[in-house]
Design an enzyme around this catalytic site. Structure first.
Site, PDB file in Angstrom:
ATOM      1  N   GLU A 100      13.924  -3.583  -4.594  1.00  0.00           N
ATOM      2  CA  GLU A 100      12.971  -3.808  -5.678  1.00  0.00           C
ATOM      3  C   GLU A 100      13.576  -3.504  -7.038  1.00  0.00           C
ATOM      4  O   GLU A 100      13.222  -4.130  -8.027  1.00  0.00           O
ATOM      5  CB  GLU A 100      11.728  -2.948  -5.457  1.00  0.00           C
ATOM      6  CG  GLU A 100      10.610  -3.248  -6.435  1.00  0.00           C
ATOM      7  CD  GLU A 100       9.436  -2.296  -6.291  1.00  0.00           C
ATOM      8  OE1 GLU A 100       8.387  -2.587  -6.891  1.00  0.00           O
ATOM      9  OE2 GLU A 100       9.572  -1.280  -5.612  1.00  0.00           O
ATOM     10  N   SER A 137      -1.765  -3.996  -6.102  1.00  0.00           N
ATOM     11  CA  SER A 137      -1.796  -5.267  -6.831  1.00  0.00           C
ATOM     12  C   SER A 137      -2.148  -6.423  -5.897  1.00  0.00           C
ATOM     13  O   SER A 137      -1.566  -6.572  -4.822  1.00  0.00           O
ATOM     14  CB  SER A 137      -0.444  -5.536  -7.485  1.00  0.00           C
ATOM     15  OG  SER A 137      -0.119  -4.533  -8.411  1.00  0.00           O
ATOM     16  N   GLY A 181       0.822  -1.209   0.000  1.00  0.00           N
ATOM     17  CA  GLY A 181       0.000   0.000   0.000  1.00  0.00           C
ATOM     18  C   GLY A 181       0.852   1.253   0.000  1.00  0.00           C
ATOM     19  O   GLY A 181       1.068   1.857   1.063  1.00  0.00           O
TER      20      GLY A 181
END
Length: 397
Positions: free
Chosen positions: A242, A159, A125
């Site tokens: 990431e 997602s 989030g």
């Protein structure tokens, strides 16, 4: 970095293949998809945990395998080639390192066993309307009320929130300080009253994106990771991890395998597509770029293990080049299929069209992937943002 072949990797690759031979047939050869269905993810995680490979990307001291970077790449490559389910990348590659680095012993005891055993799926989030690339502009607030935070606000592009049990959430706990300094990092049970998930149907005709709303959601203070106001630093730590994973090397290799299959299977004049010089040259150029990406992935990962600050700028370069290559390969796949490539076949986990088309099995899901990859250069930090990071870092060096 030494890119000479490691003879020990051949034995490790065979070990992985021997394990995959024993995996039930229904968990292999699965159709193309960016993320497997919930049931498959959880079943696959239990099998990996039973083998001692429940956290293939983590160090041994955190309960992981302690594999080297080349071993991780071999593992991912073999699993992709076998068509096994995906793992929950949100927790294994993003939240997991955060928990290992910042969580209290009590928080680890609460969440890590469920992660290892495949009992809890997560979503992220971060983005909000008006706070995407400028993440620090987020406005979802968490106000302290005794032993709880009360959360109000909205997240977007969450997602797989409709499959998740928990969400790791960036919230604003202080509106009076510099915007980066007022952000905190919270863990929230998705079943908490006041959490609402609404689907977003994306251009690839699939449901993996959502809007998530928080209406007076009460979360225990014990769910705060780190200290209040430390969320921005934790997020930078997470996003640096990431950048390397958004290269998605196994997925790129899968795209190339499919493209070679198309080239050998699709008629072109009196021969096959691969026999057309212009197409063979295009294929060779894409393959050369893929090999370069693979070398850069190893280099960035090794530098991150040494905590080399230059890994950040190379990670941004990797993110740009890899995501652009994802887009180009999927475009060429569509071109290779000709008229059939333009058909928006059903998402792989939805019912197949009743009418049988020529090349249906080859084409199924290709158009969806091509549309999906339009977003590759946006999520995880847009290419424009990455270029800004590169310019800033190079100026400082």
């Amino acid at each position: 970095m030494d890119f000479q072949p490691d003879a020990g990797l051949a034995a490790f690759r065979q070990e992985v293949r021997d394990f995959l031979v024993q995996v039930p047939a229904e968990l292999k050869g699965l159709q193309r998809c960016t993320r497997s269905p919930r049931e498959q993810i959880m079943r696959w995680q239990k099998l990996l945990q039973a083998r001692g490979w429940g956290a293939p990307y983590w160090a041994k001291e955190h309960g992981g395998t302690g594999w080297s970077v080349p071993q991780i790449l071999v593992f991912d490559d073999e699993c992709s080639a076998a068509g096994t389910p995906t793992q929950d990348a949100f927790v294994h590659k993003m939240l997991g390192p955060v928990l290992n680095a910042f969580a209290t012993p009590e928080q680890k005891a609460e969440h890590l066993p469920a992660i290892f055993n495949g009992e809890r799926l997560w979503c992220q989030g971060f983005s909000e309307p008006g706070a995407g690339s400028d993440l620090a502009a987020l406005r979802t607030r968490a106000e302290r009320d005794g032993d709880h935070y009360v959360i109000n606000g909205q997240k977007i592009w969450t997602s797989y929130a409709h499959h998740a049990d928990w969400i790791f959430l960036l919230v604003r706990t202080d509106f009076e300080v510099k915007k980066q300094a007022g952000i905190s990092f919270l863990l929230v049970d998705m079943n908490t009253p006041g959490v609402t998930v609404r689907p977003i149907r994306s251009i690839d005709d699939a449901h993996h994106l959502n809007e998530t709303f928080f209406d007076n959601v009460r979360v225990p203070v014990g769910n705060l990771i780190g200290a209040e106001g430390q969320g921005w630093n934790i997020t930078k730590f997470l996003l640096n991890n990431e950048h390397a994973t958004t290269a998605d090397l196994p997925e790129l290799k899968r795209y190339m395998r499919e493209l070679r299959l198309f080239a050998t299977a699709i008629p072109a004049g009196e021969g096959r597509l691969i026999e057309r010089t212009e197409f063979a040259l295009k294929l060779a150029r894409l393959d050369a770029e893929l090999q370069a990406i693979g070398m850069l992935v190893q280099r960035v990962a090794q530098m991150e293990q040494r905590h080399d600050p230059a890994s950040h700028v190379l990670g941004s370069m990797l993110k740009i080049r890899a995501t652009e290559l994802q887009q180009r390969i999927t475009e060429v796949q569509l071109e290779a299929l000709g008229d059939y490539g333009a058909v928006a076949y059903a998402h792989p986990h939805e019912a197949a069209p009743a009418q049988a088309y020529p090349l249906q099995e080859l084409a199924r899901g290709i158009a969806n992937d091509m549309f999906l990859r339009r977003a590759s250069t946006i999520y995880g930090g847009t290419s424009e943002v990455q270029r800004g990071i590169i310019a800033k870092m190079l100026f400082q060096l």
